[in-house]
Write a protein that holds these residues in place. Structure first.
Motif, PDB file in Angstrom:
ATOM      1  N   GLY A 257       0.772  -1.241   0.254  1.00 53.46           N
ATOM      2  CA  GLY A 257      -0.072   0.277   0.124  1.00 53.46           C
ATOM      3  C   GLY A 257       0.825   1.250  -0.289  1.00 53.46           C
ATOM      4  N   GLN A 258       0.366   2.087   0.950  1.00 53.96           N
ATOM      5  CA  GLN A 258       1.160   2.941   0.859  1.00 53.96           C
ATOM      6  C   GLN A 258       2.816   3.214   0.850  1.00 53.96           C
ATOM      7  N   ASN A 259       3.042   2.095   1.804  1.00 54.11           N
ATOM      8  CA  ASN A 259       4.583   1.783   2.140  1.00 54.11           C
ATOM      9  C   ASN A 259       5.196   2.192   0.008  1.00 54.11           C
ATOM     10  N   ALA A 260       4.436   1.453  -1.127  1.00 55.11           N
ATOM     11  CA  ALA A 260       4.977   1.262  -2.538  1.00 55.11           C
ATOM     12  C   ALA A 260       4.581   2.580  -2.095  1.00 55.11           C
ATOM     13  N   MET A 261       3.932   3.839  -2.355  1.00 51.39           N
ATOM     14  CA  MET A 261       4.075   5.027  -2.689  1.00 51.39           C
ATOM     15  C   MET A 261       5.389   5.341  -1.869  1.00 51.39           C
ATOM     16  N   VAL A 262       5.669   5.553  -0.574  1.00 49.99           N
ATOM     17  CA  VAL A 262       6.990   6.427  -0.637  1.00 49.99           C
ATOM     18  C   VAL A 262       7.722   5.350  -0.960  1.00 49.99           C
ATOM     19  N   GLY A 283      -3.341 -10.109  -4.472  1.00 53.47           N
ATOM     20  CA  GLY A 283      -3.380 -10.881  -3.164  1.00 53.47           C
ATOM     21  C   GLY A 283      -2.907  -9.737  -1.784  1.00 53.47           C
ATOM     22  N   THR A 284      -3.842  -8.493  -2.724  1.00 48.24           N
ATOM     23  CA  THR A 284      -4.347  -7.264  -2.262  1.00 48.24           C
ATOM     24  C   THR A 284      -4.934  -6.707  -1.717  1.00 48.24           C
ATOM     25  N   ALA A 285      -5.766  -5.759  -0.489  1.00 44.60           N
ATOM     26  CA  ALA A 285      -7.199  -5.060  -0.590  1.00 44.60           C
ATOM     27  C   ALA A 285      -6.806  -4.296  -0.868  1.00 44.60           C
ATOM     28  N   LYS A 286      -5.181  -3.910  -1.058  1.00 43.88           N
ATOM     29  CA  LYS A 286      -4.867  -2.472  -1.805  1.00 43.88           C
ATOM     30  C   LYS A 286      -4.509  -1.651  -2.688  1.00 43.88           C
ATOM     31  N   GLY A 287      -5.653  -2.498  -3.842  1.00 40.47           N
ATOM     32  CA  GLY A 287      -5.393  -1.976  -5.267  1.00 40.47           C
ATOM     33  C   GLY A 287      -5.642  -0.469  -6.042  1.00 40.47           C
ATOM     34  N   GLY A 288      -6.380   0.223  -4.579  1.00 39.98           N
ATOM     35  CA  GLY A 288      -7.135   1.658  -5.048  1.00 39.98           C
ATOM     36  C   GLY A 288      -4.860   2.462  -4.402  1.00 39.98           C
ATOM     37  N   ILE A 289      -4.138   1.437  -4.788  1.00 45.37           N
ATOM     38  CA  ILE A 289      -2.725   1.939  -4.785  1.00 45.37           C
ATOM     39  C   ILE A 289      -2.642   2.564  -5.936  1.00 45.37           C
ATOM     40  N   VAL A 290      -3.471   2.262  -7.149  1.00 42.88           N
ATOM     41  CA  VAL A 290      -2.731   2.387  -8.189  1.00 42.88           C
ATOM     42  C   VAL A 290      -3.946   3.812  -8.779  1.00 42.88           C
ATOM     43  N   LEU A 291      -5.031   4.115  -7.952  1.00 42.32           N
ATOM     44  CA  LEU A 291      -5.243   4.839  -8.407  1.00 42.32           C
ATOM     45  C   LEU A 291      -3.906   6.257  -8.075  1.00 42.32           C
ATOM     46  N   ALA A 292      -3.846   6.127  -6.565  1.00 40.72           N
ATOM     47  CA  ALA A 292      -2.969   6.741  -6.011  1.00 40.72           C
ATOM     48  C   ALA A 292      -1.821   7.652  -6.790  1.00 40.72           C
ATOM     49  N   LEU A 297       1.769  10.353  -8.123  1.00 47.46           N
ATOM     50  CA  LEU A 297       3.078  10.562  -8.691  1.00 47.46           C
ATOM     51  C   LEU A 297       3.317  10.102 -10.301  1.00 47.46           C
ATOM     52  N   HIS A 298       2.033  10.733 -11.138  1.00 49.09           N
ATOM     53  CA  HIS A 298       1.870  10.594 -12.389  1.00 49.09           C
ATOM     54  C   HIS A 298       2.889   9.707 -13.173  1.00 49.09           C
ATOM     55  N   LEU A 299       3.252   8.529 -12.368  1.00 50.29           N
ATOM     56  CA  LEU A 299       4.125   7.736 -13.511  1.00 50.29           C
ATOM     57  C   LEU A 299       2.783   6.478 -14.249  1.00 50.29           C
ATOM     58  N   PRO A 300       3.543   6.599 -15.013  1.00 49.61           N
ATOM     59  CA  PRO A 300       2.846   4.855 -16.022  1.00 49.61           C
ATOM     60  C   PRO A 300       3.081   3.342 -15.229  1.00 49.61           C
ATOM     61  N   VAL A 301       1.755   3.294 -15.150  1.00 47.23           N
ATOM     62  CA  VAL A 301       2.278   2.173 -14.906  1.00 47.23           C
ATOM     63  C   VAL A 301       2.135   0.691 -15.840  1.00 47.23           C
ATOM     64  N   LYS A 302       2.743  -0.009 -15.825  1.00 44.02           N
ATOM     65  CA  LYS A 302       3.067  -0.422 -17.452  1.00 44.02           C
ATOM     66  C   LYS A 302       2.314  -2.383 -17.065  1.00 44.02           C
ATOM     67  N   LEU A 303       2.930  -2.895 -15.978  1.00 45.32           N
ATOM     68  CA  LEU A 303       2.473  -4.216 -16.187  1.00 45.32           C
ATOM     69  C   LEU A 303       1.881  -4.701 -14.102  1.00 45.32           C
TER      70      LEU A 303
END
Length: 333
Positions: A257-262, A283-292, A297-303
């Motif tokens: 989750g937010q640790n990934a953002m950090v 495996g996570t309930a924190k998929g909302g991290i993609v929205l964050a 961050l304005h970084l594209p998720v590629k995979l």
């Protein structure tokens, strides 16, 4: 017709008569935990409030932050919703919940207007991809799965084991190379990572490889050492191929989750990250991290990793992600 309207039918759980695409099924299944948690949070929020007042909006912000959509995103949604509720005169929980989801979807789409989610595979010559990220996030596994998929597409692939600080990392990449049927360039444990990359670049060009995937160390003595090592590796790559690396992919563990953002913020500050690989999204309930990530961050998720199988690393598709995240959560008004 807006993005939200186009896929509204999918959100409500309706499916076309034709067979559902298997990739969408993977997204639906992979985001099941996140969807369930988000739905439970929404239900709990509305169970506690009979009127949409200031206390409600404060609780909504907490709920969205708890769903890992990010602080800035939560505040934006709450502020926007205040205006929307007044305009619509929305009072029923179903109306308000649908408005929340619509705001999230529209913001997500708006922030991704110029985003390029496809990998920068070069049409001619060698494509070089550098993988970065801390240890334990699934970096080597993601490289192995991508190597397998590129090989299946008919590309000649090579791996470089530039994480020389852990013998286990070299061995793990060799195992993945064997599984994918691709060559792995390696050195000795504790050796110079840049020397491995130099060797890999030379061999990739000599053997007319299409794609070179480079694994790097996730943790050195301190952050400065790590970044210096990555800079040195990039200089070696550019001596052989001035336009490379064509991708610098930061691998993040979605379960954190937010640790990934950090982590993403730290790497973005010191490395020219071009895109993200989100592992363990299933495996996570924190998929909302993609929205964050998209909104802050304005970084594209590629995979994205949507399972443990060798074929479960998927190119990121924003539409399929957002349908998988919110399918079935819209309420009848």
């Amino acid at each position: 017709m807006g993005f939200f309207d186009k896929i509204k039918r999918a959100f409500t759980g309706e499916t076309p008569e034709e067979t559902v695409d298997t990739v969408q099924e993977k997204y639906d299944k992979g985001l099941e935990k996140t969807r369930k948690t988000f739905g439970e949070r929404m239900n709990e929020l509305f169970a506690n409030f009979r009127t949409v007042d200031e206390d409600f909006f404060e609780e909504l912000e907490e709920t969205l932050i708890g769903a890992d959509v990010g602080f800035d995103t939560a505040i934006r949604i709450s502020e926007s919703l205040r205006q929307e509720v007044k305009l619509r005169n929305a009072k029923k929980p179903a109306e308000v919940q649908n408005a929340i989801i619509e705001k999230l979807v529209n913001l997500y789409e708006e922030e991704g207007m110029d985003e390029v989610n496809e990998l920068a595979i070069q049409p001619d010559g060698l494509t070089v991809m550098l993988f970065v990220g801390v240890n334990g996030v699934g970096k080597t596994t993601s490289i192995g799965k991508l190597a397998h998929q590129l090989k299946q597409e008919g590309k000649k692939v090579m791996l470089a084991a530039a994480d020389t600080f852990r013998a286990g990392a070299i061995d793990q990449l060799v195992v993945w190379g064997e599984r994918a049927g691709v060559e792995v360039v390696r050195g000795n444990a504790g050796g110079d990572p840049a020397a491995v990359v130099f060797d890999a670049m030379r061999r990739a060009k000599e053997e007319q490889v299409d794609v070179l995937l480079i694994d790097t160390a996730g943790r050195l003595q301190n952050k400065v050492n790590l970044m210096n090592e990555l800079e040195k590796i990039q200089r070696i790559i550019q001596r052989e191929e001035p336009a490379a690396p064509h991708e610098v992919l930061l691998v993040l563990d979605a379960t954190t989750g937010q640790n990934a953002m950090v982590q993403a913020k730290q790497f973005k500050e010191t490395t020219n990250v071009t895109g993200l690989v989100l592992s363990k999204l299933d495996g996570t309930a924190k998929g909302g991290i993609v929205l964050a990530i998209r909104n802050e961050l304005h970084l594209p998720v590629k995979l994205v990793g949507l399972g443990e199988g060798i074929d479960d690393l998927e190119p990121f598709n924003p539409n399929e992600f957002v349908i998988g995240l919110f399918r079935g959560l819209l309420k009848e008004e």
